[in-house]
Each structure stands twice: as C-alpha cells, then as structure tokens.
Design a protein around this motif. Structure first.
Motif, short mmCIF file in Angstrom:
data_model
loop_
_atom_site.label_atom_id
_atom_site.label_comp_id
_atom_site.label_asym_id
_atom_site.label_seq_id
_atom_site.Cartn_x
_atom_site.Cartn_y
_atom_site.Cartn_z
N GLY A 249 -14.01 8.15 -46.82
CA GLY A 249 -13.71 8.31 -45.65
C GLY A 249 -13.45 9.71 -45.37
O GLY A 249 -13.42 10.09 -44.19
N ASP A 250 -12.91 10.51 -46.32
CA ASP A 250 -12.56 11.85 -46.02
C ASP A 250 -13.72 12.66 -45.57
O ASP A 250 -14.87 12.39 -45.92
CB ASP A 250 -11.99 12.37 -47.13
N VAL A 251 -13.54 13.80 -44.85
CA VAL A 251 -14.54 14.72 -44.52
C VAL A 251 -14.52 15.89 -45.47
O VAL A 251 -13.62 16.60 -45.52
CB VAL A 251 -14.52 14.98 -43.28
N LEU A 252 -15.69 16.11 -46.17
CA LEU A 252 -15.84 17.17 -47.30
C LEU A 252 -16.61 18.13 -46.84
O LEU A 252 -17.95 18.06 -46.63
CB LEU A 252 -16.18 16.52 -48.58
N PRO A 253 -16.20 19.47 -46.40
CA PRO A 253 -16.90 20.36 -46.03
C PRO A 253 -17.77 21.11 -47.36
O PRO A 253 -17.21 21.21 -48.41
CB PRO A 253 -16.16 21.69 -45.73
N VAL A 254 -19.02 21.16 -47.36
CA VAL A 254 -19.80 21.78 -48.36
C VAL A 254 -20.75 22.86 -48.23
O VAL A 254 -21.26 22.99 -47.06
CB VAL A 254 -20.88 20.79 -49.03
N LEU A 255 -20.55 23.96 -48.85
CA LEU A 255 -21.29 25.33 -48.65
C LEU A 255 -22.51 25.16 -49.47
O LEU A 255 -22.12 24.87 -51.01
CB LEU A 255 -20.58 26.33 -48.98
N SER A 256 -23.69 25.29 -49.27
CA SER A 256 -24.99 25.24 -50.08
C SER A 256 -25.81 25.96 -49.36
O SER A 256 -26.06 26.44 -48.25
CB SER A 256 -25.42 23.76 -49.93
N ARG B 274 -30.49 21.69 -45.17
CA ARG B 274 -31.07 21.49 -43.88
C ARG B 274 -29.93 20.99 -43.09
O ARG B 274 -30.02 21.22 -42.13
CB ARG B 274 -32.18 20.40 -44.26
N ARG B 275 -29.11 20.00 -43.67
CA ARG B 275 -28.30 19.25 -42.56
C ARG B 275 -27.21 20.39 -42.14
O ARG B 275 -26.87 20.33 -41.16
CB ARG B 275 -27.54 18.32 -43.23
N GLY B 276 -26.85 21.43 -43.04
CA GLY B 276 -26.07 22.48 -42.74
C GLY B 276 -26.89 23.43 -41.48
O GLY B 276 -26.04 23.77 -40.50
N PHE C 241 -22.57 25.45 -43.86
CA PHE C 241 -21.82 24.47 -44.17
C PHE C 241 -22.20 23.12 -43.54
O PHE C 241 -23.02 23.35 -42.55
CB PHE C 241 -20.42 24.88 -43.32
N VAL C 242 -21.92 22.07 -43.98
CA VAL C 242 -21.89 20.73 -43.40
C VAL C 242 -20.95 19.81 -43.74
O VAL C 242 -20.13 20.15 -44.96
CB VAL C 242 -23.22 20.15 -44.15
N ASP C 243 -20.39 19.24 -43.03
CA ASP C 243 -19.17 18.45 -42.91
C ASP C 243 -19.44 16.81 -43.21
O ASP C 243 -20.19 16.29 -42.23
CB ASP C 243 -18.31 18.26 -41.68
N ALA C 244 -19.56 16.68 -44.57
CA ALA C 244 -20.10 15.29 -45.32
C ALA C 244 -19.02 14.33 -45.33
O ALA C 244 -17.87 14.54 -45.49
CB ALA C 244 -20.73 15.53 -46.42
#
Length: 210
Positions: free
Chosen positions: A150-157, A202-204, A98-101
């Motif tokens: 401006g929202d935080v969007l969790p992304v699974l990759s 990588r960011r996750g 996960f990364v919170d983008a």
C-alpha cells in the motif's frame, strides 16, 4: 535535502554533477576493478588458446606477437563495456522520469550462494497504463524494512535500461533491477521478461505530462 528531493525538483536534463555522483552509487568503482581482474584472466586464456591453435603454421616471431595482439584485442572490450555501463547509469539520473507506483507485494529474499549471497527485496508494483492495471516487478538490493503493501514507491527509470532507482519513504535511493511483470489479459495470466523498464518509463512520462 534527500536524494529524492534533489532529483525530483530538477527538470531534465538534470545537473550532470548530480548524475555523475549518483551513478557511482549504482556502479561503484570497486565492482569494475573486480571485473577487470576477471577480464584479464579471460583475455589471457583466449590469447593462449588461439596462439596454440595456430602456432604450428606461424614463424617464431609471429607466434610471439600473436598472443600479445590477441590479448590486447580481447581486453579492449572491457573499457568499452565499462564506459557503456557508466554512460547508462548517468543517463538514468540525468534524463530519467519518475513514477509514483503503489506497492502490491513485498518479499525478502537472497541472490547467489555462499559468500556471494546478497539480500534483495522483491517488490510487485501496481500502476495504471491505458486504463489497465500493470504489475512491474523490482528487485531492490538490500532488505528494505520500511516498505509495506500500500505504500507509494517513487521509481526513477529510463527506457532501454534494466536498472532503476527506487526511493522508499521518498528518501535516499536504493538501486533496483526491473525483471518482469504479470499481465492479466483475456487469455489468462502471463509473464513477460524485459518489459518492465519500458512500462515504468512510459507511465513516468504520463505522470509528468510529457
């Protein structure tokens, strides 16, 4: 418990039952059935064309066996392709990070034309990698109304896989495709295709302390 909570609270590798269930959301069986019928048509066309091309130099028995053999060989590529798609989708939910983008831009659009026209939400995300701001691009399938700048969007990759799972509002998953990101370097802005999946993954890993 939402799908986001189910995945976020598990350590990798996650429960394979959850991975199989959510993978069917990403690649539903109905889509494979449609591709299967199209693949039959293509396989028949390949077999007939090849048989006609070499039929004059073969005996009658060989000319009957050849189309069938060519059809089987051509169609065997389809289950291999299906299995690779299913395996990749399961790997996303089993091993993904996960990364919170942060949402930078949101735009509603469509893919395809006519009856194949599909609504998508184009999102530019902002993440920090090695002290630099990066802007991965996602195409979320469907018009997501509850997503704003401006929202935080969790992304699974996962690396090497162009599809990912986004969780607007930290709720249910939305299938997304990673397409490009803009990088403002010393020589000015540039665009690179096919690199967003590695950037987010990588960011996750950094986000999870891996």
């Amino acid at each position: 418990m939402t799908e986001y909570d189910t995945l976020r609270t598990q350590v990798t590798p996650r429960d394979p039952r959850d991975a199989r269930r959510l993978a069917r959301r990403l690649d539903p069986i109905g889509g494979f059935l449609l591709y299967g019928f199209l693949w039959i048509y293509v396989s028949v066309a390949v077999a007939v064309f090849a048989a006609r091309a070499v039929g004059s130099v073969l005996s009658s028995t060989e000319s009957m066996v050849l189309p069938l053999a060519l059809f089987v060989l051509a169609y065997m590529a389809f289950p291999i392709w299906v299995w690779r798609r299913i395996r990749s989708a399961r790997r996303l939910f089993r091993d993904g990070t996960f990364v919170d983008a942060t949402v930078d831009k949101v735009r509603h659009s469509y893919m395809g034309r006519g009856r194949w026209r599909t609504p998508v939400t184009l999102v530019n995300l902002q993440v920090t990698l090695d002290g630099k701001e990066r802007y991965p691009g996602l195409s979320l399938f469907g018009h997501i109304e509850r997503l704003e700048r401006g929202d935080v969007l969790p992304v699974l990759s996962v690396p090497g896989y162009r599809y990912c799972a986004a969780f607007p509002g930290r709720g249910e998953l939305v299938v997304a495709q990673q397409h490009l990101f803009s990088d403002q370097g010393d020589g000015g802005p540039s665009r690179r295709r096919g690199a967003a999946h590695a950037l987010i993954a990588r960011r996750g890993d950094e986000h999870l302390g891996r």
